[in-house]
Design a protein around this motif. Structure first.
Motif, short mmCIF file in Angstrom:
data_model
loop_
_atom_site.label_atom_id
_atom_site.label_comp_id
_atom_site.label_asym_id
_atom_site.label_seq_id
_atom_site.Cartn_x
_atom_site.Cartn_y
_atom_site.Cartn_z
N SER A 1 3.54 4.22 -1.43
CA SER A 1 3.64 5.00 -2.67
C SER A 1 5.09 5.37 -2.95
N GLY B 1 -8.36 3.16 -0.47
CA GLY B 1 -8.03 2.72 -1.82
C GLY B 1 -8.32 1.26 -2.08
N MET C 1 -7.28 -1.16 -7.98
CA MET C 1 -5.89 -0.94 -8.39
C MET C 1 -5.77 -1.42 -9.82
N ILE D 1 -3.93 3.32 -7.78
CA ILE D 1 -5.06 2.96 -6.93
C ILE D 1 -6.06 4.12 -6.98
N GLU E 1 -7.80 -6.64 -4.51
CA GLU E 1 -7.22 -5.53 -3.75
C GLU E 1 -7.25 -5.77 -2.24
N GLY F 1 1.21 3.39 -6.64
CA GLY F 1 1.61 2.47 -5.59
C GLY F 1 2.87 1.69 -5.94
N TRP G 1 0.81 -1.22 0.00
CA TRP G 1 0.00 0.00 0.00
C TRP G 1 0.84 1.26 0.00
N ASN H 1 -4.38 4.11 1.19
CA ASN H 1 -4.65 2.86 0.48
C ASN H 1 -5.26 1.80 1.38
#
Lengths: 524, 524
Positions: free
Chosen positions: A310, A327, A333, A371, A345, A452, A308, A323
């Motif tokens: 970034s 997310g 995603m 995401i 996900e 992500g 999750w 996320n």
């Protein structure tokens, strides 16, 4: 967080006390135990040492190495048994990695689950953990963790922790069972634990780096050698000090996610090129000192990546919570080049991270997946403001604008989202089997998106312990006298992949057990 | 095999020599090195020991622990540099697991490949090993192994080894590159190496179990403590003896496939219920002594199962060679209940073993797959007579008889074989991508079949070494002075899964390198 430096001052000369300082090692007599499980027959007087006396720089019943969830839980429990306890933290602030933890705490069979109508049990939580762990968990420890989760929750509440009034449902869990601290951070638990520990008389010592265990002739861990006044990462800083632990040492120093050399030895793909969510001090040297003291190395190559994270910020950052809370639960995603989904996900972390790491271009460079969630789904994210402020997450009025920004084929992306919304209506995902019972469709602008990419997050491997938190010896698989451990520094309970929000449970439950064990009072 | 017990007799008193025997550990000064890489600033005189003098029971330049391929190669190389070398073997016979090895030896770019028209290269072999290893190999070691394969072949030929005149093509290798010893056993290499070692003056000591390393104040490994006259598995047998190693100790003790407790710590599925192909002495306690001496534990949870073993005999047995040479190459493996193939029979070991382990009934009990080959394919098996004599492999006049015997649906099995024969004619397997360039159809009676089930075969994990065979220290990742290792006791070169016939190559190449390194003469 402030720290306390109180010690009991210089100790008396310990006349004729045989002590040997070494890399977690042993004297002649002790070795024999290590090799055969019996001291009786193998003494080798010709090399047996008469060691000189020594001075201690401080004497305690219990030394707890580390100051995160597990360490503080162990310290408070041992203190409550009437013991003198010192917490030894190498960094200048208390809390270790627990302070930057996301504050998610899995509890099986909680009051909040009853209130929300969630049916759960210890067995269900254990089964979820075993499924994510690919069946190679040390299942007795896994069970202990789930069994102790309610008590651990009550323990931190009693210490002053405050949680949000709504459960989170994390990937890999078959039900919603996860509490979130009021400030969406592990510090929401660490601070009350620190305050409790201090108020109850635990000595808290920061800037003190354990170097080795001190072991006596009976192969009992009797103390530590440390650099006091240590300033990470200056290995020459501070002064050498020796601290005695009359009852034992609890090792609760976390994982080695920030030690690129050691993690690369286990998995060369993780050699420095990939970021970690952990604090910089998570370098595992105390764990390795324990291996030198005879601890069994367990499942060292099992290193978890957080799916999750970034690539557009350092460490755990703010997008991870976006996320986790929004997310992956309320969004999709997608692969950037095709505009299609490619994984459930809400699968466990390993499944998602492995799927994401395959998204590379012809040169092997990452082609970061996107995401996407709508504004309804984003309501669940407690860090949305900061995500937008730091420009890690972006908002768009239309899916087309979003697609153009991230260079995703717009028509294909719209089709993907349209299909997903149908699955939400049916509460059934025929493509990837995502559980959709509480999902909402992606329909309401603004639409939010983030790039992500996995980051090194948790080390499943560590020292082997038994269900009472004793560290086991690599020759006879029996407890090393005077050595206990809890939390991420131990290996086994999570198998191949730790489920999200089970780290706090592990640390609190096993930390409390270790604190009781070292006090000679082992709850069932 | 005979053994030799010559030592140099009791050593002189070593006046004022500071020695410390411990579980591979260190004295005060040495620890400091371990913790920081610097001895200068951290001495703690108040606990520094003045150790008494000791007697050695034998002094050598080099002690080699273990007596398999790696150990003997190291011993011969060190001896050829003019050093006094003793091989220390805990069992009553020399050769360790290498003696019951199948005798398959991968060599890249051999004369026999040229003769058979096989195009190969070091890069191709490395790439095959990396592919099987899932990309987590310690690639510099992998390269060393492939690079040294020709020289290692010439080395054993010069020692007197004899190989069959035809190459084998094993699963996971992109070309045929594997020699087979004349007697289809690793003993075909061990015996010439033992004879060479003895003829050239290496001391060979059996029934001598290393317990710990002896380490001096400078954290140099200077010898071992051992039980001499040891009788496996009686841990009280024999007498404690101390042997000096002036130049260093080479650890070449193999893996831990027979240590159910330690392998279960890494993978609880392997806790005693599953058989192993290894000799009983493969229990890894010397490797764990090395961890206590500071060695880096690498990839401990990566344990290979041999997919070619049979549940109808103990250990490696005779069916393993049947499946390696004939069954998987010229035949098919089918699921008993459906009568269909389920995996590329020449995939790497992990792929095949993982696929086989899924063949369980509703209770989780194994439903053993069947490997089937015709009489033409069986010609390649050097152990067919014994396979039939021991009733592990059975012969049948028709596929229908075979199907009835194993309770496989006969019509479906015939269809499976008919389809497979078409793939052989096309040299293309559309179902599982098995390479079929040298395959033959399954047409000629008698038809042979065997039940298959994986067995614990090889430990990919072990101590970390550098390309010169130095064992690295877990605190600073630099060589531990005086400690070398080679072969299965090391971790890294094979990543997640070792390719078949690369163990001999690993052991011979890295054993020779370690033997040269300890002599201070490190070939490029």
């Amino acid at each position: 967080m402030p720290d306390s430096k109180g010690t009991k001052g210089k100790a008396d000369m310990m006349s004729r006390r045989k002590l040997l300082m070494n890399g977690g090692a042993v004297t002649a007599g002790a070795v024999l135990f290590g090799a055969t499980g019996s001291l009786a027959s193998e003494k080798a007087p010709s090399v047996r040492s008469k060691l000189p006396t020594t001075k201690w720089d401080g004497e305690f019943d219990v030394l707890v190495i580390g100051s995160g969830f597990a360490a503080l839980s162990a310290a408070i429990e041992a203190r409550r048994k009437g013991l003198d306890v010192m917490v030894v933290e190498k960094m200048r602030v208390l809390g270790g990695n627990s302070c930057i933890n996301g504050g998610l705490f899995a509890v099986a069979g909680s009051e909040l689950q009853k209130k929300e109508g969630v049916k759960d049990s210890i067995e269900t939580m254990v089964n979820d953990m075993l499924k994510a762990g690919r069946g190679i968990n040390h299942v007795e420890i896994t069970k202990k963790i789930a069994e102790g989760s309610i008590d651990a929750y009550n323990f931190v509440i009693q210490c002053g922790a405050v949680f949000k009034p709504k459960l989170s449902w994390l990937g890999g869990h078959s039900v919603a069972r996860t509490y979130l601290t009021h400030n969406a951070s592990g510090s929401g638990i660490v601070r009350p634990l620190v305050d409790t520990a201090r108020a109850e008389g635990v000595v808290l010592r920061t800037g003190c780096k354990m170097l080795d265990f001190i072991v006596d002739d009976d192969e009992r861990i009797v103390g530590i050698r440390a650099r006091d006044g240590y300033r990470f990462p200056n290995e020459e800083s501070g002064q050498i000090r020796m601290f005695r632990a009359r009852k034992g040492v609890v090792l609760a120093t976390g994982g080695f996610s920030q030690d690129a050399k050691f993690r690369a030895a286990q998995d060369p793909r993780l050699a420095g090129k990939i970021d970690s969510t952990n604090q910089l001090g998570a370098t595992g040297e105390a764990m390795r000192a324990a291996f030198r003291a005879g601890a069994v190395p367990v499942q060292m190559s099992l290193i978890q990546l957080g799916p999750w994270a970034s690539p557009d910020e350092k460490g755990f950052g703010v997008a991870s919570m976006f996320n986790i809370q929004s997310g992956f639960r309320y969004g999709v995603m997608v692969d950037r080049s095709s505009g299609t989904r490619f994984v459930n996900e809400l699968a466990d972390r390993k499944t998602r991270a492995d799927a994401m790491l395959k998204k590379v271009d012809a040169n092997g460079s990452p082609d970061y997946p996107i995401i996407i969630v709508d504004s309804k789904g984003a309501e669940a994210c407690p860090t949305l403001d900061r995500c937008l402020k730091y420009k890690v997450v972006h908002g768009f009025d239309t899916i087309e604008q979003l697609a153009n920004f991230y260079k995703v084929p717009a028509a294909k992306l719209s089709e993907t989202i349209s299909n997903y919304n149908k699955y939400v209506a049916d509460k059934h995902d025929p493509e990837f089997g995502k559980p959709l019972s509480t999902a909402t469709p992606i329909v309401k602008a603004p639409f939010y998106a983030v790039r992500g990419w996995p980051k090194v997050h948790h080390c499943m491997g560590g020292v082997e312990i038994d269900v009472k938190g004793h560290v086991l010896h690599s020759q006879n698989f029996k407890p090393i006298n005077g050595l206990y451990a809890a939390g991420e520094v131990t290996g086994g309970p999570h198998g191949a992949s730790r489920l999200g929000s089970c780290a706090i449970t592990d640390c609190l439950v096993m930390g409390r057990i270790a604190g009781n064990s070292v006090a000679g009072n082992e709850p069932s």
